[in-house]
Design an enzyme around this catalytic site. Structure first.
Site, PDB file in Angstrom:
ATOM      1  N   PRO A 151     -11.452  31.837  42.596  1.00 43.42           N
ATOM      2  CA  PRO A 151     -12.820  31.897  42.839  1.00 43.42           C
ATOM      3  C   PRO A 151     -13.176  31.929  44.552  1.00 43.42           C
ATOM      4  O   PRO A 151     -12.622  31.714  45.491  1.00 43.42           O
ATOM      5  CB  PRO A 151     -13.119  30.295  42.609  1.00 43.42           C
ATOM      6  CG  PRO A 151     -11.642  29.514  42.609  1.00 43.42           C
ATOM      7  CD  PRO A 151     -10.441  30.785  42.373  1.00 43.42           C
ATOM      8  N   GLU A 152     -14.036  33.036  44.624  1.00 43.08           N
ATOM      9  CA  GLU A 152     -14.695  33.005  46.089  1.00 43.08           C
ATOM     10  C   GLU A 152     -16.119  32.686  45.763  1.00 43.08           C
ATOM     11  O   GLU A 152     -16.429  32.148  44.666  1.00 43.08           O
ATOM     12  CB  GLU A 152     -14.326  34.670  46.358  1.00 43.08           C
ATOM     13  CG  GLU A 152     -12.925  35.343  46.241  1.00 43.08           C
ATOM     14  CD  GLU A 152     -12.884  36.522  46.468  1.00 43.08           C
ATOM     15  OE1 GLU A 152     -13.720  37.423  47.188  1.00 43.08           O
ATOM     16  OE2 GLU A 152     -11.696  37.207  46.181  1.00 43.08           O
ATOM     17  N   LYS A 196     -16.520  28.505  50.330  1.00 41.18           N
ATOM     18  CA  LYS A 196     -15.956  28.306  49.123  1.00 41.18           C
ATOM     19  C   LYS A 196     -15.860  26.751  48.665  1.00 41.18           C
ATOM     20  O   LYS A 196     -15.094  26.474  47.570  1.00 41.18           O
ATOM     21  CB  LYS A 196     -14.551  28.953  48.845  1.00 41.18           C
ATOM     22  CG  LYS A 196     -14.513  30.340  49.015  1.00 41.18           C
ATOM     23  CD  LYS A 196     -13.291  30.978  49.175  1.00 41.18           C
ATOM     24  CE  LYS A 196     -13.538  32.412  49.695  1.00 41.18           C
ATOM     25  NZ  LYS A 196     -12.406  33.147  50.289  1.00 41.18           N
ATOM     26  N   HIS A 217      -2.107  20.774  33.411  1.00 41.55           N
ATOM     27  CA  HIS A 217      -2.437  21.075  34.656  1.00 41.55           C
ATOM     28  C   HIS A 217      -4.082  20.465  34.966  1.00 41.55           C
ATOM     29  O   HIS A 217      -4.791  20.934  36.094  1.00 41.55           O
ATOM     30  CB  HIS A 217      -2.987  22.531  34.860  1.00 41.55           C
ATOM     31  CG  HIS A 217      -1.826  23.449  34.569  1.00 41.55           C
ATOM     32  ND1 HIS A 217      -0.510  23.045  35.399  1.00 41.55           N
ATOM     33  CD2 HIS A 217      -1.159  24.644  33.767  1.00 41.55           C
ATOM     34  CE1 HIS A 217       0.279  23.765  34.982  1.00 41.55           C
ATOM     35  NE2 HIS A 217       0.055  24.655  34.106  1.00 41.55           N
ATOM     36  N   ARG A 230      -1.900  25.600  40.455  1.00 42.98           N
ATOM     37  CA  ARG A 230      -1.109  25.727  41.740  1.00 42.98           C
ATOM     38  C   ARG A 230      -0.964  24.306  42.472  1.00 42.98           C
ATOM     39  O   ARG A 230      -0.261  23.898  43.359  1.00 42.98           O
ATOM     40  CB  ARG A 230      -1.394  26.619  42.441  1.00 42.98           C
ATOM     41  CG  ARG A 230      -1.123  28.144  41.940  1.00 42.98           C
ATOM     42  CD  ARG A 230       0.369  28.400  42.264  1.00 42.98           C
ATOM     43  NE  ARG A 230       0.579  29.942  41.793  1.00 42.98           N
ATOM     44  CZ  ARG A 230       0.720  30.212  40.538  1.00 42.98           C
ATOM     45  NH1 ARG A 230       0.832  29.374  39.598  1.00 42.98           N
ATOM     46  NH2 ARG A 230       1.017  31.434  40.110  1.00 42.98           N
ATOM     47  N   ARG A 246      -1.770  40.711  52.505  1.00 39.42           N
ATOM     48  CA  ARG A 246      -2.708  40.750  51.401  1.00 39.42           C
ATOM     49  C   ARG A 246      -2.785  42.019  50.524  1.00 39.42           C
ATOM     50  O   ARG A 246      -2.819  43.308  51.540  1.00 39.42           O
ATOM     51  CB  ARG A 246      -3.924  40.204  51.549  1.00 39.42           C
ATOM     52  CG  ARG A 246      -4.153  38.786  52.092  1.00 39.42           C
ATOM     53  CD  ARG A 246      -3.619  37.776  51.390  1.00 39.42           C
ATOM     54  NE  ARG A 246      -3.487  36.534  52.106  1.00 39.42           N
ATOM     55  CZ  ARG A 246      -2.339  35.781  52.133  1.00 39.42           C
ATOM     56  NH1 ARG A 246      -1.296  36.129  51.533  1.00 39.42           N
ATOM     57  NH2 ARG A 246      -2.572  34.586  52.638  1.00 39.42           N
TER      58      ARG A 246
END
Length: 329
Positions: A2-3, A72, A147, A166, A319
DNA sequence: TATATTGTTACACC
DNA sequence: TGGTGTAACAATAT
């Protein structure tokens, strides 16, 4: 991943769905993912196992007034704190004195966070899993899944799930009237889709980093908020600038093109309800459509949609960046 | 089992 | 001092 456009998509959907809903209960399965700001409860920075109850106690009974976004981060504004219970209840907890005033929840999804909203009447069991909406665009999701780390139940029977494979994401309770002082918020640069994002300010901020590579500078939240790996790649493709170009080598006209494409690409992505790359799904469990419009991100080894040249990738600041070696100079 | 993954922060260095 | 670059960190899938 998500950005800004993905977070904005979630915010738009949650703001409609959660407005004025009252929290009935809060389950926390991953204590490390919830925090209480030190300004909310003194002497408590991180909520540990035994303190999860405080997190839920502070939320139960509150209404969600609105859901907003900054960079964000999602911001859930809550109705004011109810009056304190009797003296004897707080006597043993003097050091954990609650302060008055409204609270907000700051939520960061990091890489793999998801918010999924389930209206009671939409739940349909399908072989042990649940399809949340009646659409071929919705993957089957199990709710709660392994999760799912935080579950909000509302008094009308609906539920909000906070999932994160994560566990990098977090929910943080902060005081509303001091929200601007929260470090996470105060250090962000301008919002690229607001009026404050003017050309002169962007020009100055970028040019202050002459030795930086343009992709890294675009992803720096202090220069402009909300741009990550996906959209920095896409913006630079449309601006025809290679991601590893040093800022000092970029002509004013090129920078102007980058500035314009920041707004163009982000707006298009919000219209498409985000890019479903990695784990991003919408609050109804469906995918965003922006991925169809990606020209370079995630397309290394494939042909450029414009010129047919094979898209390349390279590491920039640790990156992965992708670009077309012919279209981008 | 080593590696890749990303947003963000910490920190050493110039 | 502040720009720059690198490492670290979270936890998991593959």
């Amino acid at each position: 991943m998500p950005e800004l456009p993905e977070v904005q998509t979630i915010v738009n959907e949650l703001n409609k769905k959660l407005k004025n809903k009252a929290i009935k209960s809060v389950f926390v399965n991953a204590p490390k993912m919830v925090q209480i700001g030190p300004d909310v409860v003194s002497n408590v920075r991180k909520v540990k196992n035994g303190q999860v109850k405080k997190f839920s106690d502070l939320l139960i009974g509150k209404k969600i007034l609105s859901v907003k976004r900054r960079a964000k981060l999602l911001i859930f504004d809550l109705s004011p704190t109810s009056p304190q219970p009797s003296h004897k209840a707080s006597a043993g907890n003097a050091r954990l004195r609650r302060t008055s005033g409204s609270l907000s929840i700051l939520a960061h999804l990091k890489m793999t966070g998801q918010f999924i909203f389930e209206d009671k009447k939409l739940r349909q069991k399908t072989g042990g899993k649940y399809r949340l909406i009646n659409s071929s665009n919705a993957p089957l999701v199990q709710l709660p899944s392994k999760h799912t780390h935080v579950i909000f139940k509302f008094t009308d029977g609906s539920t909000l799930y906070f999932n994160d494979v994560r566990k990098f994401g977090y929910l943080k309770l902060v005081r509303d009237n001091e929200i601007d002082q929260v470090r996470e918020l105060s250090e962000y640069g301008p919002e690229p889709l607001n009026k404050e994002f003017i050309w002169g300010r962007f020009f100055t901020a970028v040019k202050k980093r002459p030795k930086g590579k343009i992709k890294q500078v675009l992803m720096d939240p202090k220069v402009v908020a909300g741009i990550g790996n996906i959209y920095s790649d896409e913006i630079l493709f449309h601006a025809k600038v290679r991601p590893d170009r040093k800022v000092s080598s970029i002509k004013n006209q090129e920078l102007r093109g980058i500035y314009q494409n920041i707004q163009k690409v982000l707006k298009q992505a919000i219209k498409a309800k985000g890019s479903s790359v990695g784990d991003f799904i919408r609050t109804d469990g469906s995918w965003g459509q922006m991925g169809k419009f990606h020209f370079v991100y995630g397309r290394a080894g494939e042909k450029c949609k414009v010129c047919g040249t094979v898209i390349q990738s390279m590491k920039i600041g640790g990156r992965t960046g992708s670009f077309c070696p012919k279209c981008q100079k």
